[in-house]
Design a protein around this motif. Structure first.
Motif, PDB file in Angstrom:
ATOM      1  N   ARG A 181      -7.683   4.650   5.497  1.00 39.16           N
ATOM      2  CA  ARG A 181      -8.997   4.008   5.595  1.00 39.16           C
ATOM      3  C   ARG A 181      -8.953   2.568   5.089  1.00 39.16           C
ATOM      4  O   ARG A 181      -9.943   2.029   4.613  1.00 39.16           O
ATOM      5  N   LYS A 182      -7.779   1.936   5.257  1.00 38.47           N
ATOM      6  CA  LYS A 182      -7.619   0.510   4.935  1.00 38.47           C
ATOM      7  C   LYS A 182      -8.078   0.166   3.511  1.00 38.47           C
ATOM      8  O   LYS A 182      -8.629  -0.898   3.269  1.00 38.47           O
ATOM      9  N   GLN A 236      -4.731  -2.570  -5.386  1.00 37.78           N
ATOM     10  CA  GLN A 236      -4.572  -1.260  -4.759  1.00 37.78           C
ATOM     11  C   GLN A 236      -4.431  -0.164  -5.814  1.00 37.78           C
ATOM     12  O   GLN A 236      -4.989   0.933  -5.666  1.00 37.78           O
ATOM     13  N   ASP A 260     -10.487   1.235   1.808  1.00 37.79           N
ATOM     14  CA  ASP A 260     -11.928   1.283   1.584  1.00 37.79           C
ATOM     15  C   ASP A 260     -12.175   2.556   0.767  1.00 37.79           C
ATOM     16  O   ASP A 260     -12.047   3.672   1.292  1.00 37.79           O
ATOM     17  N   ARG A 314      -4.673   4.450   2.528  1.00 39.31           N
ATOM     18  CA  ARG A 314      -4.055   3.714   3.637  1.00 39.31           C
ATOM     19  C   ARG A 314      -4.720   4.079   4.960  1.00 39.31           C
ATOM     20  O   ARG A 314      -4.907   3.233   5.835  1.00 39.31           O
ATOM     21  N   SER A 362     -12.430   6.370   2.122  1.00 34.18           N
ATOM     22  CA  SER A 362     -11.339   7.249   1.721  1.00 34.18           C
ATOM     23  C   SER A 362     -11.874   8.475   1.002  1.00 34.18           C
ATOM     24  O   SER A 362     -11.395   9.599   1.210  1.00 34.18           O
ATOM     25  N   ASP A 419      -5.410   2.543  16.485  1.00 35.17           N
ATOM     26  CA  ASP A 419      -5.063   1.564  15.470  1.00 35.17           C
ATOM     27  C   ASP A 419      -3.703   0.961  15.826  1.00 35.17           C
ATOM     28  O   ASP A 419      -2.771   1.690  16.188  1.00 35.17           O
ATOM     29  N   GLY A 472       0.791  -1.219   0.000  1.00 36.12           N
ATOM     30  CA  GLY A 472       0.000   0.000   0.000  1.00 36.12           C
ATOM     31  C   GLY A 472       0.821   1.266   0.000  1.00 36.12           C
ATOM     32  O   GLY A 472       0.286   2.360  -0.119  1.00 36.12           O
ATOM     33  N   GLU A 520      -1.431   9.889   7.503  1.00 36.65           N
ATOM     34  CA  GLU A 520      -0.199   9.157   7.192  1.00 36.65           C
ATOM     35  C   GLU A 520       1.044  10.043   7.177  1.00 36.65           C
ATOM     36  O   GLU A 520       1.927   9.874   6.337  1.00 36.65           O
ATOM     37  N   VAL A 553      -1.341  -0.007  14.043  1.00 35.25           N
ATOM     38  CA  VAL A 553      -0.275   0.586  13.225  1.00 35.25           C
ATOM     39  C   VAL A 553       0.212   1.878  13.862  1.00 35.25           C
ATOM     40  O   VAL A 553       1.409   2.176  13.875  1.00 35.25           O
TER      41      VAL A 553
END
Length: 330
Positions: free
Chosen positions: A71-72, A39, A74, A69, A78, A239, A30, A213, A241
């Motif tokens: 919003r995973k 992606q 989605d 990224r 996003s 999260d 990603g 990010e 991450v």
């Protein structure tokens, strides 16, 4: 599902006007240069949907990947995040802040709330430092307002995106999209947190919602007694991450911090050796100040010049289309 391939690059877009490296140093799925075909397709889908709704700015691949990224991947989520960000930018006047906003009270404000970028960490990323221990909202309110403080914060976020990160990317020879943050909690007691919560929550909201990010590593140093216990509860809502990027350190933080930031780049007060003339907090030193790596940021073009350029480009496109159109025969 296909796996991410190192140095794989998504198809270039007309919005991808970069003059710095565009492959992320770590092969994380990603991230630019390490995306899967699925992606890449989501980047194109998100861009297409935004174009259909009239958006023409910040549709480059690196920006859209950051929102995806966050919003995973989605696309719907996003897109909602991007649209909300653009609405906020328009209402806040963000596009003109980096060029037009002036903050003459900065020196006075830094007596109570130093917040600044200073050189780079060992990965080449900008180091951002904030000191919370001296925050005195009553004293600060006599110097400036929350609104101006937030405008200064946003101005610095805009300058992080351009020119700071591009200059760091050029110098390191790899794409750098995040910064290394140091939050000094010395002098902050658990009981004093509520007094600054309103401003800090607004500032944190701006960072999370509109500049996704951008956090690489976060070091919370001089954490007061009991802070780790509080944070252990808070991180259960974060999260994983994000949690992985946060390091809570007490007063003996120097050894750990120096593993990430070279001593010569770290201000002396934090255990480094740097002593910029006039004070590290006012120097704004880094690759973005070095002629070999620095380039004028895109926002430096006066708005009226941008409008003229855009009008000229539009006229040229229309002229070209007219020349290519079939001519009627007699």
């Amino acid at each position: 599902m296909a796996t991410a391939t190192e140095n794989q690059t998504a198809p270039a877009s007309k919005y991808d006007d970069y003059d710095f490296p565009t492959t992320a140093p770590e092969a994380k799925a990603g991230h630019p240069g390490h995306t899967t075909p699925e992606q890449d397709a989501k980047v194109e889908q998100l861009r297409s949907e935004l174009e259909q709704e009239g958006y023409t700015q910040r549709l480059d691949t690196l920006t859209l990947l950051r929102f995806l990224r966050a919003r995973k991947f989605d696309v719907a989520a996003s897109k909602a995040m991007f649209v909300a960000s653009e609405k906020w930018r328009k209402e806040f006047g963000t596009d003109d802040l980096a060029r037009d906003f002036e903050y003459p009270e900065k020196t006075q404000m830094f007596k109570f709330y130093p917040q600044y970028y200073h050189r780079t960490d060992k990965d080449g990323r900008p180091v951002y430092i904030e000191k919370y221990g001296r925050i005195d909202l009553n004293a600060m309110s006599k110097i400036t307002s929350d609104d101006r403080m937030l405008k200064n914060l946003v101005t610095e976020y805009e300058k992080l995106a351009d020119p700071r990160l591009p200059a760091c990317s050029r110098k390191s020879g790899k794409l750098l999209e995040t910064c290394c943050s140091i939050m000094d909690l010395k002098g902050v007691g658990i009981t004093s947190v509520p007094s600054v919560y309103n401003y800090l929550s607004r500032a944190s909201g701006i960072s999370q919602n509109y500049y996704p990010e951008r956090l690489g590593k976060l070091y919370l140093i001089n954490a007061p007694w009991g802070f780790s216990t509080v944070f252990s509860v808070v991180k259960s809502f974060l999260d994983p991450v994000t949690v992985e990027k946060i390091h809570v350190l007490g007063s003996g933080y120097q050894t750990e911090l120096l593993k990430q930031v070279p001593a010569e780049n770290l201000p002396k007060e934090f255990g480094g050796t740097c002593q910029c003339e006039g004070g590290c907090e006012y120097s704004d030193m880094g690759p973005w100040q070095e002629a070999e790596w620095a380039k004028p940021p895109k926002w430096s073009t006066p708005k009226q010049d941008k409008d003229v350029t855009q009008n000229v480009d539009t006229d040229l496109e229309k002229k070209s289309e007219a020349q290519e159109a079939p001519q009627p025969t007699a």
